[in-house]
Scaffold this active site. Structure first.
Site, PDB file in Angstrom:
ATOM      1  N   GLY A 271       0.828  -1.265  -0.060  1.00 13.53           N
ATOM      2  CA  GLY A 271      -0.124   0.082   0.076  1.00 13.53           C
ATOM      3  C   GLY A 271       0.665   1.284  -0.266  1.00 13.53           C
ATOM      4  N   THR A 300      -4.102  -2.748  -1.533  1.00 12.32           N
ATOM      5  CA  THR A 300      -4.641  -2.220  -0.461  1.00 12.32           C
ATOM      6  C   THR A 300      -6.010  -2.722  -0.527  1.00 12.32           C
ATOM      7  OG1 THR A 300      -5.487  -0.389   0.663  1.00 12.32           O
ATOM      8  CG2 THR A 300      -4.825  -0.141  -1.565  1.00 12.32           C
ATOM      9  N   ASP A 302      -8.393  -1.712   1.172  1.00 13.67           N
ATOM     10  CA  ASP A 302      -9.412  -0.403   1.650  1.00 13.67           C
ATOM     11  C   ASP A 302      -9.621   0.261   0.428  1.00 13.67           C
ATOM     12  OD1 ASP A 302      -9.081  -1.143   4.303  1.00 13.67           O
ATOM     13  OD2 ASP A 302      -8.061   0.526   4.794  1.00 13.67           O
TER      14      ASP A 302
END
Length: 530
Positions: A271, A300, A302
């Site tokens: 990330g 990542t 997210d």
């Protein structure tokens, strides 16, 4: 790892004095950023936001040539580093990658490098992809990202990814290394597999994996030899063949290790912090005059990397989150005045929670870090929850892990990557719900589910599997094309190369004025909790 992760700052400029409106603040930004990110930075800590501001002066929009100056500056920032920028005598060779051959190049390269100039499968170095495709006519449009107060349209082009006709490394001299850093994410093995397969098609014989993230560059861990036979079926399971970890040696020690091992290509999966490390490694290699290609693949779960449509693992996370949400719904729906609370990943961005809420259609309240909310009070979450139980009989709440951190006890603890350890907002909301309904004398049966580690360990779904495959292939194409200090991603459905500094300048977040967040609010029917 703090030694590899400089402070992530946004591309901001100081706002004019004595101004407070968000519109005025945005008009001072040299480059387009999400309104939500801007507002958050100044709301949370204006001093910190100002300290993060870069030194460039604000664009003078009264200058009749500002558009051409903006384009020139944009092209300069998004020009990706190439070996010829540092090694003027760097020699190129005909590409050894050609699908007409179907098999890897010969062992000895006796006849020189095979070339097929008639094959139209190569990408020209001047090919570009349009970064923004929506022409906003007003700053008041939903999700508008404007450069100037009039929302003037300016074309922004970035480098197209893919195999080049000329390569800058002899495959028989290459030693390639792959490292996976940070936490687990669906699709890591898929990317590793495709990098290895594509390297072998180019003719690379020396491929290794660095175990347990940057930590593997230390002397106590041995590198892992990789071949197509080794990685053939690794994508059938979750996790990482190479293992992951946070932290590790400093940049100098890592590059020392790379020199000792003879590594000439490094593929880094991670990330924002991991990419900051990759960029530092790239710069150190240039400083030492090492002909090394460092290429990142954004990992990542997210989905908080700038400029990209999505990152691998995100689709799988949203899909797997449906299981937890459905379980919470069944528990809540089956109980008398039942409440299901599901905590999903999302430290600074609520993409997983938002998309999972949209996909499930079972969420009544979605809470994300980008949108402030109150728990108590006439407009708070608990008041609305009381209304839901009275009218529906049950309710389901979805909350991102980084939401509502102002309600939980703060600690100064940090993980090995330098990230602040957050308080558990899910448990806090569960306890507050129980306390609230007990105080008012109404029953409420609360069930709490945290599927975080179950989701992280999943095997990538079909959508992520395709994304991982293409990202892995393009990472290798970029390295052989002579590029370094870059990352590969998908932008407007096309695969691109981006300079690492531009994608790690600050985390990507959900824009509360975006159409997607408005769609989520329409789906849940929730009000503003402020």
């Amino acid at each position: 790892m703090e030694s590899l992760s400089p402070a992530i700052t946004s591309k901001l400029l100081f706002p004019p004095k004595n101004t407070s409106s968000h519109a005025t603040i945005r008009s001072c930004f040299r480059f387009p950023v999400h309104r939500a990110t801007v507002i958050q930075l100044f709301k949370r800590n204006p001093c910190v936001a100002s300290a993060a501001v870069n030194s460039m002066s604000a664009m003078d929009f009264s200058d009749p040539y500002w558009k051409s100056k903006y384009k020139e500056d944009f092209e300069k920032r998004f020009d990706i580093p190439h070996l010829t920028d540092f090694f003027t005598d760097a020699q190129s060779y005909p590409s050894t990658f050609c699908l007409r051959m179907r098999t890897p190049v010969s062992e000895e390269f006796a006849q020189g490098y095979p070339s097929d100039e008639e094959w139209h499968g190569y990408v020209n170095n001047n090919d570009r992809v349009l970064l923004k495709v929506i022409r906003f006519s007003s700053p008041r449009s939903a999700g508008a990202e404007c450069i100037d107060p009039d929302c003037t349209w300016v074309e922004q082009w970035i480098h197209r990814a893919g195999p080049r006709e000329k390569i800058y490394f002899k495959p028989e001299e290459v030693k390639a290394a792959i490292v996976t850093c940070g936490g687990l994410c669906p699709g890591l093995n898929d990317v590793i597999r495709q990098i290895v397969i594509t390297l072998e098609i180019y003719g690379v014989k020396k491929i290794v994996g660095i175990p347990f993230g940057y930590r593997g560059f230390g002397k106590e861990l041995a590198e892992i030899p990789l071949t197509r036979k080794v990685v053939q079926n690794v994508h059938l399971s979750g996790g990482s063949l190479l293992g992951v970890s946070r932290g590790g040696p400093n940049v100098t020690e890592i590059v020392d290790s790379m020199q000792e091992r003879g590594i000439t290509m490094l593929f880094v999966l991670g990330g924002n912090g991991t990419h900051a490390g990759a960029n530092a490694i790239h710069n150190e290699c240039r400083k030492r005059g090492l002909k090394v290609a460092v290429v990142g693949v954004p990992k990542t779960i997210d989905n908080d990397i700038l400029l990209m449509d999505k990152t691998f693992g995100f689709d799988t996370a949203v899909e797997e989150a449906q299981r937890a949400i459905n379980s919470a719904y069944i528990e809540a729906h089956s109980a008398y005045r039942g409440v299901g609370v599901v905590k999903l990943m999302g430290r600074s961005s609520g993409f997983i929670a938002m998309q999972a809420a949209l996909a499930s259609g079972q969420i009544d309240i979605c809470l994300i870090p980008e949108v402030p909310f109150e728990l108590h009070g006439p407009h708070g979450v608990l008041k609305h929850l009381k209304y839901l139980l009275e009218t529906k009989g049950s309710a389901v709440i979805c909350v991102a892990e980084g939401a509502g951190q102002n309600f939980v006890e703060k600690t100064n603890a940090k993980d090995a990557s330098g990230n602040i350890v957050y308080g558990d907002i899910g448990v806090h909301i569960q306890q507050e719900i129980k306390k609230y309904f007990k105080e008012i004398g109404d029953p409420a049966d609360v069930k709490y589910i945290d599927p975080t580690y179950m989701i992280r360990a999943c095997r990538a779904n079909a959508s992520d599997g395709i994304l991982c495959t293409v990202l892995g292939q393009n990472a290798v194409h970029g390295a052989f094309g002579g590029y370094s200090g870059i990352t590969v991603g998908i932008c407007n459905t096309h695969y691109v190369y981006l300079p690492i500094p531009e994608v790690i300048s600050y985390p990507r977040t959900v824009d509360p004025n975006s159409r997607m967040w408005h769609r989520c609010l329409t789906s849940t029917g929730q009000p503003d909790f402020i």
